[in-house]
Scaffold this active site. Sequence first.
Site, PDB file in Angstrom:
ATOM      1  N   ARG A  98      -8.490  -0.598   5.072  1.00  0.00           N
ATOM      2  CA  ARG A  98      -7.654   0.394   4.381  1.00  0.00           C
ATOM      3  C   ARG A  98      -6.279  -0.172   4.059  1.00  0.00           C
ATOM      4  O   ARG A  98      -5.596   0.325   3.162  1.00  0.00           O
ATOM      5  CB  ARG A  98      -7.472   1.637   5.256  1.00  0.00           C
ATOM      6  CG  ARG A  98      -8.736   2.416   5.451  1.00  0.00           C
ATOM      7  CD  ARG A  98      -8.449   3.681   6.197  1.00  0.00           C
ATOM      8  NE  ARG A  98      -7.416   4.465   5.514  1.00  0.00           N
ATOM      9  CZ  ARG A  98      -6.993   5.644   5.921  1.00  0.00           C
ATOM     10  NH1 ARG A  98      -7.502   6.190   6.982  1.00  0.00           N
ATOM     11  NH2 ARG A  98      -6.055   6.294   5.258  1.00  0.00           N
TER      12      ARG A  98
ATOM     13  N   CYS B 156      -4.449  13.135  12.569  1.00  0.00           N
ATOM     14  CA  CYS B 156      -5.218  11.899  12.538  1.00  0.00           C
ATOM     15  C   CYS B 156      -5.018  11.184  13.860  1.00  0.00           C
ATOM     16  O   CYS B 156      -4.297  11.671  14.738  1.00  0.00           O
ATOM     17  CB  CYS B 156      -4.843  11.026  11.352  1.00  0.00           C
ATOM     18  SG  CYS B 156      -3.257  10.237  11.529  1.00  0.00           S
TER      19      CYS B 156
ATOM     20  N   ARG C 281       0.865  14.941  12.817  1.00  0.00           N
ATOM     21  CA  ARG C 281       1.344  14.704  11.461  1.00  0.00           C
ATOM     22  C   ARG C 281       1.333  15.959  10.574  1.00  0.00           C
ATOM     23  O   ARG C 281       0.640  16.008   9.545  1.00  0.00           O
ATOM     24  CB  ARG C 281       0.553  13.561  10.813  1.00  0.00           C
ATOM     25  CG  ARG C 281       0.622  12.290  11.631  1.00  0.00           C
ATOM     26  CD  ARG C 281      -0.136  11.160  11.006  1.00  0.00           C
ATOM     27  NE  ARG C 281       0.583  10.521   9.922  1.00  0.00           N
ATOM     28  CZ  ARG C 281       0.096   9.547   9.189  1.00  0.00           C
ATOM     29  NH1 ARG C 281      -1.117   9.107   9.396  1.00  0.00           N
ATOM     30  NH2 ARG C 281       0.811   9.010   8.229  1.00  0.00           N
ATOM     31  N   PRO C 282       2.096  16.973  10.947  1.00  0.00           N
ATOM     32  CA  PRO C 282       2.148  18.178  10.109  1.00  0.00           C
ATOM     33  C   PRO C 282       2.866  17.920   8.778  1.00  0.00           C
ATOM     34  O   PRO C 282       3.490  16.862   8.601  1.00  0.00           O
ATOM     35  CB  PRO C 282       2.950  19.163  10.961  1.00  0.00           C
ATOM     36  CG  PRO C 282       3.743  18.329  11.897  1.00  0.00           C
ATOM     37  CD  PRO C 282       2.984  17.056  12.107  1.00  0.00           C
ATOM     38  N   VAL C 283       2.779  18.894   7.861  1.00  0.00           N
ATOM     39  CA  VAL C 283       3.454  18.743   6.561  1.00  0.00           C
ATOM     40  C   VAL C 283       4.457  19.878   6.354  1.00  0.00           C
ATOM     41  O   VAL C 283       4.808  20.212   5.228  1.00  0.00           O
ATOM     42  CB  VAL C 283       2.436  18.692   5.385  1.00  0.00           C
ATOM     43  CG1 VAL C 283       1.686  17.382   5.364  1.00  0.00           C
ATOM     44  CG2 VAL C 283       1.467  19.878   5.446  1.00  0.00           C
ATOM     45  N   ASP C 284       4.904  20.470   7.464  1.00  0.00           N
ATOM     46  CA  ASP C 284       5.823  21.612   7.372  1.00  0.00           C
ATOM     47  C   ASP C 284       7.086  21.280   6.579  1.00  0.00           C
ATOM     48  O   ASP C 284       7.599  22.108   5.827  1.00  0.00           O
ATOM     49  CB  ASP C 284       6.195  22.106   8.783  1.00  0.00           C
ATOM     50  CG  ASP C 284       6.803  21.003   9.636  1.00  0.00           C
ATOM     51  OD1 ASP C 284       6.164  19.940   9.772  1.00  0.00           O
ATOM     52  OD2 ASP C 284       7.924  21.180  10.157  1.00  0.00           O
TER      53      ASP C 284
ATOM     54  N   ASP D 120       4.868   0.900  12.034  1.00  0.00           N
ATOM     55  CA  ASP D 120       3.659   0.249  11.516  1.00  0.00           C
ATOM     56  C   ASP D 120       3.510  -1.207  11.991  1.00  0.00           C
ATOM     57  O   ASP D 120       2.528  -1.867  11.646  1.00  0.00           O
ATOM     58  CB  ASP D 120       3.638   0.298   9.978  1.00  0.00           C
ATOM     59  CG  ASP D 120       3.385   1.707   9.466  1.00  0.00           C
ATOM     60  OD1 ASP D 120       2.985   2.571  10.276  1.00  0.00           O
ATOM     61  OD2 ASP D 120       3.591   1.949   8.264  1.00  0.00           O
TER      62      ASP D 120
ATOM     63  N   ARG E  52      -4.577  10.823   4.194  1.00  0.00           N
ATOM     64  CA  ARG E  52      -3.471  11.787   4.248  1.00  0.00           C
ATOM     65  C   ARG E  52      -2.487  11.613   3.100  1.00  0.00           C
ATOM     66  O   ARG E  52      -1.905  12.576   2.610  1.00  0.00           O
ATOM     67  CB  ARG E  52      -2.677  11.581   5.543  1.00  0.00           C
ATOM     68  CG  ARG E  52      -3.394  11.863   6.800  1.00  0.00           C
ATOM     69  CD  ARG E  52      -2.430  11.652   7.940  1.00  0.00           C
ATOM     70  NE  ARG E  52      -1.186  12.356   7.673  1.00  0.00           N
ATOM     71  CZ  ARG E  52      -0.988  13.627   7.907  1.00  0.00           C
ATOM     72  NH1 ARG E  52      -1.931  14.355   8.445  1.00  0.00           N
ATOM     73  NH2 ARG E  52       0.180  14.196   7.625  1.00  0.00           N
TER      74      ARG E  52
ATOM     75  N   LYS F   3       0.829  -1.213   0.000  1.00  0.00           N
ATOM     76  CA  LYS F   3       0.000   0.000   0.000  1.00  0.00           C
ATOM     77  C   LYS F   3       0.862   1.261   0.000  1.00  0.00           C
ATOM     78  O   LYS F   3       0.637   2.178  -0.786  1.00  0.00           O
ATOM     79  CB  LYS F   3      -0.908  -0.003   1.235  1.00  0.00           C
ATOM     80  CG  LYS F   3      -1.563   1.337   1.520  1.00  0.00           C
ATOM     81  CD  LYS F   3      -2.427   1.307   2.750  1.00  0.00           C
ATOM     82  CE  LYS F   3      -1.729   1.551   4.061  1.00  0.00           C
ATOM     83  NZ  LYS F   3      -1.441   2.950   4.392  1.00  0.00           N
ATOM     84  N   ASN F   4       1.850   1.302   0.892  1.00  0.00           N
ATOM     85  CA  ASN F   4       2.600   2.548   1.071  1.00  0.00           C
ATOM     86  C   ASN F   4       3.605   2.816  -0.046  1.00  0.00           C
ATOM     87  O   ASN F   4       4.187   3.896  -0.107  1.00  0.00           O
ATOM     88  CB  ASN F   4       3.272   2.580   2.448  1.00  0.00           C
ATOM     89  CG  ASN F   4       2.240   2.754   3.550  1.00  0.00           C
ATOM     90  OD1 ASN F   4       1.083   3.049   3.275  1.00  0.00           O
ATOM     91  ND2 ASN F   4       2.655   2.548   4.788  1.00  0.00           N
TER      92      ASN F   4
HETATM   93  C1  EPZ Z   1       4.305   7.102   6.238  1.00  0.00           C
HETATM   94  O1  EPZ Z   1       3.521   8.177   6.758  1.00  0.00           O
HETATM   95  C2  EPZ Z   1       3.393   5.890   6.171  1.00  0.00           C
HETATM   96  N1  EPZ Z   1       2.269   6.190   5.312  1.00  0.00           N
HETATM   97  C3  EPZ Z   1       2.921   5.531   7.567  1.00  0.00           C
HETATM   98  O2  EPZ Z   1       2.139   4.351   7.484  1.00  0.00           O
HETATM   99  C4  EPZ Z   1       4.144   5.255   8.431  1.00  0.00           C
HETATM  100  O3  EPZ Z   1       3.726   4.989   9.748  1.00  0.00           O
HETATM  101  C5  EPZ Z   1       5.079   6.463   8.414  1.00  0.00           C
HETATM  102  O4  EPZ Z   1       5.428   6.813   7.054  1.00  0.00           O
HETATM  103  C6  EPZ Z   1       6.379   6.238   9.187  1.00  0.00           C
HETATM  104  O5  EPZ Z   1       7.041   5.131   8.678  1.00  0.00           O
HETATM  105  C7  EPZ Z   1       2.398   6.073   3.990  1.00  0.00           C
HETATM  106  O6  EPZ Z   1       3.456   5.764   3.459  1.00  0.00           O
HETATM  107  C8  EPZ Z   1       1.192   6.322   3.167  1.00  0.00           C
HETATM  108  P1  EPZ Z   1       6.311  10.610   8.087  1.00  0.00           P
HETATM  109  P2  EPZ Z   1       4.046   9.660   6.663  1.00  0.00           P
HETATM  110  O7  EPZ Z   1       6.203  11.831   7.259  1.00  0.00           O
HETATM  111  O8  EPZ Z   1       4.832   9.827   5.426  1.00  0.00           O
HETATM  112  C9  EPZ Z   1       6.579  14.004  11.492  1.00  0.00           C
HETATM  113  C10 EPZ Z   1       0.265   2.970   7.879  1.00  0.00           C
HETATM  114  O9  EPZ Z   1      -0.214   2.457   8.917  1.00  0.00           O
HETATM  115  N2  EPZ Z   1       6.514  14.989  10.388  1.00  0.00           N
HETATM  116  O10 EPZ Z   1       7.499   9.725   7.897  1.00  0.00           O
HETATM  117  O11 EPZ Z   1       2.891  10.564   6.886  1.00  0.00           O
HETATM  118  C11 EPZ Z   1       5.266  13.223  11.626  1.00  0.00           C
HETATM  119  O12 EPZ Z   1       4.316  13.939  12.378  1.00  0.00           O
HETATM  120  C12 EPZ Z   1       0.767   4.408   7.882  1.00  0.00           C
HETATM  121  O13 EPZ Z   1       0.332   2.377   6.790  1.00  0.00           O
HETATM  122  C13 EPZ Z   1       6.579  16.354  10.668  1.00  0.00           C
HETATM  123  O14 EPZ Z   1       6.685  16.767  11.830  1.00  0.00           O
HETATM  124  O15 EPZ Z   1       4.994   9.722   7.920  1.00  0.00           O
HETATM  125  C14 EPZ Z   1       5.744  11.954  12.292  1.00  0.00           C
HETATM  126  O16 EPZ Z   1       5.841  12.165  13.669  1.00  0.00           O
HETATM  127  C15 EPZ Z   1       0.453   5.123   9.166  1.00  0.00           C
HETATM  128  N3  EPZ Z   1       6.529  17.232   9.615  1.00  0.00           N
HETATM  129  C16 EPZ Z   1       7.149  11.749  11.704  1.00  0.00           C
HETATM  130  O17 EPZ Z   1       7.545  13.020  11.190  1.00  0.00           O
HETATM  131  C17 EPZ Z   1       6.426  16.832   8.324  1.00  0.00           C
HETATM  132  O18 EPZ Z   1       6.375  17.692   7.431  1.00  0.00           O
HETATM  133  C18 EPZ Z   1       7.223  10.726  10.565  1.00  0.00           C
HETATM  134  O19 EPZ Z   1       6.208  11.010   9.613  1.00  0.00           O
HETATM  135  C19 EPZ Z   1       6.357  15.456   8.052  1.00  0.00           C
HETATM  136  C20 EPZ Z   1       6.408  14.554   9.106  1.00  0.00           C
END
Ligand code: EPZ
Length: 425
Positions: free
Chosen positions: A400, A117, A122-125, A307, A93, A22-23
């Site tokens: 999902r 969520c 989970r910000p996107v900064d 995960d 997301r 999926k990811n």
């Molecule tokens: C991906 O989410 C996966 N989703 C998640 O899987 C997985 O848990 C996660 O990576 C970590 O491995 C998909 O690939 C679709 P991140 P993602 O950006 O990309 C912080 C599942 O169950 N952060 O690596 O959203 C964030 O809040 C899902 O399949 C910021 O602060 O995760 C988190 O604490 C759930 N600012 C950490 O970084 C940002 O701009 C890692 O998030 C981006 C992230």
Amino acid sequence: MDKLLIQGGARLAGTLRVSGAKNAALPILAATLLTEEPMVLSNLPHLHDVTTMLELLGCLGAEVVVDETMEVEITARQLTQLRAPYELVKTMRASFVVLGPLLARFGEAEVSLPGGCAIGARPVDQHLKAFEALGAEITVENGYVRGLAPQGLKGTEFCFDMVTVGGTENVLMAATLAAGTTRICNAAREPEVVDLANCLNAMGARIRGHGTAEIEVEGVKRLHGCSYRVMPDRVEAGTYLIAAAVTGGSVRLTSVDPSTLVAVLDKLRESGAEVRCGGDWIELDMRGLRPRAVDLETAPYPGFPTDMQAQYLALNAVADGSSHISETIFENRFMHVQEINRLGANIELAGPSSAIVHGVEKLRAAPVMATDLRASFSLVVAALVAEGTTLIDRIYHIDRGYETIEEKLTQLGANVQRISGQETG
Ligand code: EPZ
């Protein structure tokens, strides 16, 4: 709302084919927006999230043709809009990763902010800072992120403040069409990032260093179509290995890449499982034994994946001994603890990011509720060994991320039944 009814006690045994990841599928689907030529994708899992992404591509104006084997042909020749609406982004997301491809190819895009969520804010900064570094003008208004780069994006050096999978993917896609070279440091090394980079290279991108923390992208003028097979789902694979282990069972997984599961296989061996691997298969045999408790801490790849934390916690709940589990990626990823405790487990939360699990000999069935995707499967793991029949509510979360869950569990000998219907309260 559908529910799962699981009668515990069966020792899982048999062979299972692992689905596509999926990811990896989600960002690869977004990457189809980078070219006007047809892209043919195979090994896509049959999941709600994949359907949502296909719907989003369709809503942007891409032509999407799906055949019965879930092989999909997508042609994003001319788009009808460059706006990813809230209605779709709020349900998933991961749709935020269309921002990079749209901005890179069309010089403008508007994507709804995804919002928080269940597992964290989970910000996107980091995504936004990276797009700004690539020369885009970013504004956030009325819940939408608007990106503008009328002269195109420009290669740059960018260092993420933390490891972000989605951030790395979004920027990687954007950089493929930027002018000049982009160097991304502190990049995510997750296999799904590597799979995306491999697909982009098959489309004509020039990416090096994927799989390491420093990725270099030499921008090209255009990308072309290609056929690409999505990698196997390492989280699904690990989840079924844990499920087999908790029941003392044995399982053979096929269509899997063992090299993406090293941290999880190490933990399973520590728990007492015999694990053997070949090129594309994994065999686990627990020989009827009760698992031993093992400590674990989640970390970005190649560390133990967040995960799979919930599922391993459920295994530790019935293990011999006590264990400490520490979650370092998301700030609110222990919602399953309360639910597993309803089945008679003895798990204490030691602050927001760690749990102490005192293994008990027996769990007993109770009605429980799924809270997020992986947490939901931890309830399945617990229910598989609980005495009696456990009813798991709100399993749309599971749908999902786990393809045909009841069929796969039944194939391994579990007593599982899906109950379709309206939620009663
Ligand atoms: C991906 O989410 C996966 N989703 C998640 O899987 C997985 O848990 C996660 O990576 C970590 O491995 C998909 O690939 C679709 P991140 P993602 O950006 O990309 C912080 C599942 O169950 N952060 O690596 O959203 C964030 O809040 C899902 O399949 C910021 O602060 O995760 C988190 O604490 C759930 N600012 C950490 O970084 C940002 O701009 C890692 O998030 C981006 C992230």
